[in-house]
Scaffold this motif. Structure first.
Motif, short mmCIF file in Angstrom:
data_model
loop_
_atom_site.label_atom_id
_atom_site.label_comp_id
_atom_site.label_asym_id
_atom_site.label_seq_id
_atom_site.Cartn_x
_atom_site.Cartn_y
_atom_site.Cartn_z
N ASP A 120 -7.33 -4.95 -2.98
CA ASP A 120 -7.49 -4.25 -1.70
C ASP A 120 -8.81 -4.61 -1.02
OD1 ASP A 120 -6.05 -1.36 -3.26
OD2 ASP A 120 -5.06 -2.74 -1.85
N MET A 140 -7.23 6.03 1.30
CA MET A 140 -6.84 5.02 0.33
C MET A 140 -7.08 5.55 -1.08
SD MET A 140 -8.38 1.62 2.21
CE MET A 140 -10.08 2.14 2.04
N VAL A 185 -13.59 -3.33 -3.82
CA VAL A 185 -13.10 -2.60 -4.99
C VAL A 185 -13.47 -3.40 -6.23
CG1 VAL A 185 -11.13 -1.52 -6.12
CG2 VAL A 185 -11.20 -1.70 -3.61
N ARG A 217 0.16 4.65 -1.88
CA ARG A 217 -1.27 4.76 -2.21
C ARG A 217 -2.13 5.09 -0.98
NH1 ARG A 217 -4.00 0.39 -3.89
NH2 ARG A 217 -2.69 -1.09 -2.75
N PHE A 218 -1.75 4.57 0.17
CA PHE A 218 -2.52 4.77 1.40
C PHE A 218 -1.77 5.73 2.33
CE2 PHE A 218 -4.91 0.41 1.54
CZ PHE A 218 -5.32 0.61 0.25
N VAL A 270 0.82 -1.22 0.00
CA VAL A 270 0.00 0.00 0.00
C VAL A 270 0.85 1.26 0.00
CG1 VAL A 270 -1.80 -1.25 1.24
CG2 VAL A 270 -0.22 0.24 2.51
N LEU A 313 -7.18 2.61 -5.59
CA LEU A 313 -7.58 1.31 -5.07
C LEU A 313 -7.58 0.24 -6.15
CD1 LEU A 313 -10.29 2.49 -2.58
CD2 LEU A 313 -8.37 1.00 -2.00
#
Length: 124
Positions: free
Chosen positions: A90, A83, A122, A67-68, A64, A86
C-alpha cells in the motif's frame, strides 16, 4: 474551481491503520464525485476508492476492498480515507481528486481537480 489539500500520511507498521483527509475549497456541487488514487514509484497512478458527494454510493479497487473506507463530511467539505490492515504494497503517494459528474469511474483522466498528494509508507 476546486482546491484540494490532503493530510494524514506518514509511516505505519504493517497491519496498522491510518486515516487520510482531503479538505476541499471552492464550489462543490451535489452532483460531483470524489476519489482517492495512489501512485507508487515507477508505477502508474491507480484508482483506490470513490464516492458521490450527495449519496452513499461507493466504489473500491479490489486490492483495498474490505480494508479501506471512503467517507465524507459535507459540512466540513472534507473527505476521508480510513485505511486498515495496511500492507507494504500500500506504500505510495495518495491523491484525492474531484470530478464534476457523479459517475464513479476509475481512470485518473476522468477527474478534474487534484490535490498535491501525501506520502504513505507501510513498513514490514
Amino acid at each position: 474551481q476546486v482546491q484540494l489539500v490532503e493530510s494524514g500520511g506518514g509511516l505505519v507498521q504493517a497491519g496498522g491503520p491510518l486515516r487520510l483527509s482531503c479538505a476541499a475549497s471552492g464550489r462543490i456541487f451535489s452532483d460531483y464525485a470524489m476519489g482517492w488514487f495512489r501512485q507508487a514509484p515507477g508505477k502508474e497512478r491507480e484508482f483506490v476508492a470513490a464516492m458521490t458527494w450527495s449519496s452513499d454510493s461507493t466504489r473500491y479497487a479490489d486490492s483495498v476492498k474490505g480494508r479501506f473506507t471512503i467517507s465524507r463530511d459535507n459540512a466540513k467539505n472534507t473527505m476521508y480515507l480510513q485505511m486498515n490492515s495496511l500492507k507494504p504494497e500500500d506504500t505510495a503517494v495518495y491523491y484525492c481528486a474531484v470530478k464534476n459528474t457523479a459517475l464513479l469511474v476509475t481512470p485518473p483522466r476522468a477527474y478534474d481537480y487534484w490535490g498535491q498528494g501525501t506520502q504513505v509508507t507501510v513498513s514490514s
